[in-house]
Design an enzyme around this catalytic site. Structure first.
Site, PDB file in Angstrom:
ATOM      1  CG  HIS A 272     -68.675 -64.869 -11.567  1.00 16.52           C
ATOM      2  ND1 HIS A 272     -67.677 -64.091 -12.097  1.00 16.52           N
ATOM      3  CD2 HIS A 272     -69.204 -65.553 -12.605  1.00 16.52           C
ATOM      4  CE1 HIS A 272     -67.613 -64.284 -13.397  1.00 16.52           C
ATOM      5  NE2 HIS A 272     -68.536 -65.158 -13.739  1.00 16.52           N
TER       6      HIS A 272
ATOM      7  CE1 TYR B 197     -62.804 -57.645  -9.175  1.00 16.31           C
ATOM      8  CE2 TYR B 197     -62.472 -55.296  -9.550  1.00 16.31           C
ATOM      9  CZ  TYR B 197     -63.312 -56.386  -9.439  1.00 16.31           C
ATOM     10  OH  TYR B 197     -64.673 -56.219  -9.583  1.00 16.31           O
TER      11      TYR B 197
ATOM     12  N   PRO C  98     -65.360 -47.533 -10.725  1.00 15.89           N
ATOM     13  CG  PRO C  98     -64.697 -47.996 -12.915  1.00 15.89           C
ATOM     14  CD  PRO C  98     -64.755 -46.903 -11.920  1.00 15.89           C
TER      15      PRO C  98
ATOM     16  CE  LYS D 127     -70.312 -53.304  -4.082  1.00 14.98           C
ATOM     17  NZ  LYS D 127     -70.838 -54.614  -4.427  1.00 14.98           N
TER      18      LYS D 127
ATOM     19  CE1 TYR E 257     -66.156 -57.088  -6.701  1.00 15.98           C
ATOM     20  CE2 TYR E 257     -67.439 -59.118  -6.870  1.00 15.98           C
ATOM     21  CZ  TYR E 257     -66.676 -58.123  -7.462  1.00 15.98           C
ATOM     22  OH  TYR E 257     -66.461 -58.152  -8.812  1.00 15.98           O
TER      23      TYR E 257
HETATM   24  P1  RFL Z   1     -77.261 -43.722 -16.940  1.00 15.25           P
HETATM   25  O1  RFL Z   1     -76.945 -45.092 -17.364  1.00 15.25           O
HETATM   26  O2  RFL Z   1     -76.241 -42.661 -17.176  1.00 15.25           O
HETATM   27  O3  RFL Z   1     -78.630 -43.315 -17.657  1.00 15.25           O
HETATM   28  C1  RFL Z   1     -79.090 -41.985 -17.653  1.00 15.25           C
HETATM   29  C2  RFL Z   1     -79.963 -41.784 -18.870  1.00 15.25           C
HETATM   30  O4  RFL Z   1     -80.470 -40.453 -18.860  1.00 15.25           O
HETATM   31  C3  RFL Z   1     -80.364 -39.912 -20.165  1.00 15.25           C
HETATM   32  N1  RFL Z   1     -80.322 -38.451 -20.062  1.00 15.25           N
HETATM   33  C4  RFL Z   1     -81.407 -37.660 -20.250  1.00 15.25           C
HETATM   34  N2  RFL Z   1     -82.681 -37.954 -20.533  1.00 15.25           N
HETATM   35  C5  RFL Z   1     -83.543 -36.936 -20.672  1.00 15.25           C
HETATM   36  N3  RFL Z   1     -83.167 -35.637 -20.527  1.00 15.25           N
HETATM   37  C6  RFL Z   1     -81.911 -35.280 -20.241  1.00 15.25           C
HETATM   38  N4  RFL Z   1     -81.560 -34.029 -20.096  1.00 15.25           N
HETATM   39  C7  RFL Z   1     -80.961 -36.327 -20.081  1.00 15.25           C
HETATM   40  N5  RFL Z   1     -79.642 -36.369 -19.801  1.00 15.25           N
HETATM   41  C8  RFL Z   1     -79.279 -37.648 -19.789  1.00 15.25           C
HETATM   42  C9  RFL Z   1     -79.102 -40.515 -20.739  1.00 15.25           C
HETATM   43  O5  RFL Z   1     -79.100 -40.495 -22.154  1.00 15.25           O
HETATM   44  C10 RFL Z   1     -79.161 -41.922 -20.167  1.00 15.25           C
HETATM   45  O6  RFL Z   1     -79.795 -42.829 -21.036  1.00 15.25           O
HETATM   46  O7  RFL Z   1     -77.648 -43.654 -15.386  1.00 15.25           O
HETATM   47  P2  RFL Z   1     -78.453 -44.729 -14.466  1.00 15.25           P
HETATM   48  O8  RFL Z   1     -79.685 -45.199 -15.165  1.00 15.25           O
HETATM   49  O9  RFL Z   1     -78.557 -44.113 -13.128  1.00 15.25           O
HETATM   50  O10 RFL Z   1     -77.510 -46.014 -14.417  1.00 15.25           O
HETATM   51  C11 RFL Z   1     -76.298 -45.962 -13.736  1.00 15.25           C
HETATM   52  C12 RFL Z   1     -75.280 -46.862 -14.424  1.00 15.25           C
HETATM   53  O11 RFL Z   1     -75.316 -46.673 -15.813  1.00 15.25           O
HETATM   54  C13 RFL Z   1     -73.881 -46.571 -13.896  1.00 15.25           C
HETATM   55  O12 RFL Z   1     -73.872 -46.482 -12.489  1.00 15.25           O
HETATM   56  C14 RFL Z   1     -72.839 -47.614 -14.275  1.00 15.25           C
HETATM   57  O13 RFL Z   1     -72.845 -47.967 -15.605  1.00 15.25           O
HETATM   58  C15 RFL Z   1     -71.494 -47.000 -13.885  1.00 15.25           C
HETATM   59  N6  RFL Z   1     -70.420 -47.522 -14.670  1.00 15.25           N
HETATM   60  C16 RFL Z   1     -69.972 -48.733 -14.339  1.00 15.25           C
HETATM   61  N7  RFL Z   1     -70.484 -49.384 -13.256  1.00 15.25           N
HETATM   62  C17 RFL Z   1     -70.059 -50.575 -12.919  1.00 15.25           C
HETATM   63  O14 RFL Z   1     -70.566 -51.148 -11.943  1.00 15.25           O
HETATM   64  N8  RFL Z   1     -69.085 -51.188 -13.681  1.00 15.25           N
HETATM   65  C18 RFL Z   1     -68.543 -50.585 -14.803  1.00 15.25           C
HETATM   66  O15 RFL Z   1     -67.698 -51.158 -15.465  1.00 15.25           O
HETATM   67  C19 RFL Z   1     -68.975 -49.320 -15.165  1.00 15.25           C
HETATM   68  N9  RFL Z   1     -68.466 -48.683 -16.243  1.00 15.25           N
HETATM   69  C20 RFL Z   1     -69.893 -46.806 -15.769  1.00 15.25           C
HETATM   70  C21 RFL Z   1     -68.920 -47.419 -16.568  1.00 15.25           C
HETATM   71  C22 RFL Z   1     -70.314 -45.495 -16.068  1.00 15.25           C
HETATM   72  C23 RFL Z   1     -69.782 -44.772 -17.147  1.00 15.25           C
HETATM   73  N10 RFL Z   1     -70.228 -43.412 -17.353  1.00 15.25           N
HETATM   74  C24 RFL Z   1     -71.358 -42.882 -16.637  1.00 15.25           C
HETATM   75  C25 RFL Z   1     -69.590 -42.444 -18.144  1.00 15.25           C
HETATM   76  C26 RFL Z   1     -68.401 -46.739 -17.661  1.00 15.25           C
HETATM   77  C27 RFL Z   1     -68.826 -45.423 -17.978  1.00 15.25           C
HETATM   78  C28 RFL Z   1     -68.252 -44.780 -19.205  1.00 15.25           C
HETATM   79  C1  PHB Z   2     -67.114 -55.135 -16.081  1.00 13.41           C
HETATM   80  O1  PHB Z   2     -67.226 -56.338 -16.401  1.00 13.41           O
HETATM   81  O2  PHB Z   2     -67.326 -54.225 -16.889  1.00 13.41           O
HETATM   82  C2  PHB Z   2     -66.685 -54.808 -14.703  1.00 13.41           C
HETATM   83  C3  PHB Z   2     -66.637 -55.802 -13.741  1.00 13.41           C
HETATM   84  C4  PHB Z   2     -66.206 -55.504 -12.467  1.00 13.41           C
HETATM   85  C5  PHB Z   2     -65.844 -54.217 -12.144  1.00 13.41           C
HETATM   86  C6  PHB Z   2     -65.916 -53.209 -13.092  1.00 13.41           C
HETATM   87  C7  PHB Z   2     -66.331 -53.503 -14.384  1.00 13.41           C
HETATM   88  O3  PHB Z   2     -65.397 -53.938 -10.889  1.00 13.41           O
END
Ligand code: RFL
Ligand code: PHB
Length: 403
Positions: A75, A204, A296, A300, A394
């Site tokens: 993108h 956005y 989000p 990041k 970004y």
């Molecule tokens: P994760 O992905 O939470 O993975 C952590 C892993 O640890 C496991 N775990 C354990 N394992 C062993 N023992 C324990 N006691 C444990 N407790 C937990 C869990 O099962 C899991 O598999 O963290 P990691 O790897 O640091 O990755 C970070 C990313 O996942 C996170 O920053 C992003 O996904 C944040 N986030 C989003 N980021 C974006 O940039 N765009 C988004 O749209 C976006 N949507 C989100 C999100 C985070 C969410 N969370 C945390 C609730 C939406 C949600 C719902």
């Molecule tokens: C997504 O595609 O899930 C997404 C993209 C951009 C954002 C947050 C979530 O800032």
């Protein structure tokens, strides 16, 4: 109790843990991952969609780029729409050629899991009772239960990659850490659907009805979000109600193109800014969501996890390849500089683009805050310098060199 040994014990098999494990293994540094849930459960979480160039480069370095290079979409810009005005942030032009990659976290995670399996590396899925011990000594270890057997995993270092609700951060004594937190008075209701996206690039949108985001996973799969009150429940949002509300919040020409269909995933995520300082304690290092959460709005979360992984990986290389035992003591200091910059950007974008009128904390100054944020958007979007400030963040701030 079964005793096992490794160099780096990785707690958590999300993107942080898997990426660190892959990079270390490629350099011959033995590691074992302990994960609380099953691999299918990890893959079922629908999260981030946008990768910075730094994250893309790191996935290349880890050797897990083949499918991303083929199926991911580059993108060169995105749109910000507010109160009927629409601006394209030409990130490619504004950053002298930088871009972002649209490739979902689910796919990144799947690629990493497959690469780990192909290398025959060990992951203990569905482990419980995970506990960290002797962190301040040079013989730390992790105990856990797996298939009714209790294990003791002896290691040199522990990477706490277990997300916001994991055990790693809580294993640092409360008086040895400081936590900074802002919980926003709203959440994001997300819908994934097998419908073509309304636009080739992300939109956005700030409206009087609240924020909306049009994103995607492919040419046939869309990801949309709506700002909703924290009290809202997913069950109260039918697909029809979601599409109707989204249509009202998207810019008119995009709304006209909206193709609706059944949701294949629908969930509400709370929005939070959170940082734990320091990000290390003895031989334990916190990585990704275990140490920090961003709202989000700036895309990041996953990217910040990747930059932590890069920092810790390079410091561990110094320990194992250059016999520089002290190198890892610099981890928290280096990682936190980029963490706070990214926290600031995500907080700023969230402030500008959401409606805060229901915020009980802000209720008194909601009216003036609204005007300040509108002026902020007017100022940044109507000056090229302002757009540059948005674009350079970004696409991702550069990684600090690990000397
Ligand atoms: P994760 O992905 O939470 O993975 C952590 C892993 O640890 C496991 N775990 C354990 N394992 C062993 N023992 C324990 N006691 C444990 N407790 C937990 C869990 O099962 C899991 O598999 O963290 P990691 O790897 O640091 O990755 C970070 C990313 O996942 C996170 O920053 C992003 O996904 C944040 N986030 C989003 N980021 C974006 O940039 N765009 C988004 O749209 C976006 N949507 C989100 C999100 C985070 C969410 N969370 C945390 C609730 C939406 C949600 C719902
Ligand atoms: C997504 O595609 O899930 C997404 C993209 C951009 C954002 C947050 C979530 O800032």
């Amino acid at each position: 109790m079964q005793s096992i040994n490794t160099k780096v014990a990785i707690v958590g098999g999300g993107p942080s843990g898997l990426l660190l494990g892959q990079l270390l293994a490629k350099q011959g540094i033995d590691n074992i991952i302990i994960e609380r849930v099953s691999s299918d459960y990890v893959l079922g979480r629908i999260r981030a969609g946008i990768l910075e160039q730094g994250s893309v480069d790191l996935l290349h370095e880890a050797g897990v780029n083949e499918r991303m290079d083929k199926e991911g979409h580059v993108h060169e810009g995105f749109d910000i729409a507010y109160y009927g005005k629409r601006y394209r942030i030409d990130i490619n032009k504004l950053t002298n050629g930088k871009t972002v990659m649209c490739y979902g976290q689910t796919e990144v995670t799947r690629d990493l899991m497959e690469a780990r399996a192909a290398k025959g590396l060990t992951t203990y899925y569905q482990s419980s009772d995970v506990e960290l011990h002797e962190l301040k000594t040079d013989q730390p270890y992790v105990t856990f239960k797996h298939n009714d057997e209790v294990y003791k995993l002896n290691c040199d270092y522990i990477a706490g990659c277990d997300g916001f609700h994991g055990v790693s951060r809580k294993s640092i004594p409360a008086d040895q850490r400081t936590e900074f937190e802002r919980v926003y008075p709203f959440g994001w209701l997300g819908v994934l659907s097998d419908t073509p996206p309304v636009s080739d690039e992300l939109i956005y949108a700030k409206t009087k009805r609240g924020f909306a985001l049009a994103s995607m996973r492919s040419a046939t799969r869309s990801r949309y979000y709506l700002q909703v009150p924290l009290s809202d429940k997913v069950e109260n949002w039918s697909d029809e109600a979601f599409w109707q509300e989204l249509k009202m919040r998207l810019p008119a020409d995009a709304a006209e193109k909206l193709v609706t269909g059944p949701s294949i995933e629908k969930s509400i995520a709370p929005l939070r800014s959170f940082v734990c300082e320091p990000m290390q304690y003895g031989r334990l290092f916190l990585v990704g969501d275990a140490a920090h959460i961003v709202p989000p709005t700036g895309a990041k979360g996953l990217n910040l996890a990747a930059s932590d992984v890069s920092t810790l990986f390079r410091l561990l290389l110094k320990v194992y390849n250059e016999d520089d035992q002290d190198a890892v003591s610099r981890y928290s200091e280096i990682a936190l500089r980029r963490v706070w910059q990214t926290e600031r950007f995500s907080w700023w974008m969230s402030n500008m683009l959401h409606e805060f009128k229901d915020d009980p904390v802000n209720i008194q100054d909601a009216k003036i805050f609204e005007r300040f944020m509108k002026s902020e958007l007017d100022f940044y979007l109507n000056h090229e310098e302002g757009q540059k400030v948005i674009a350079m963040q970004y696409v991702g701030l550069p990684y600090e060199e690990v000397l």
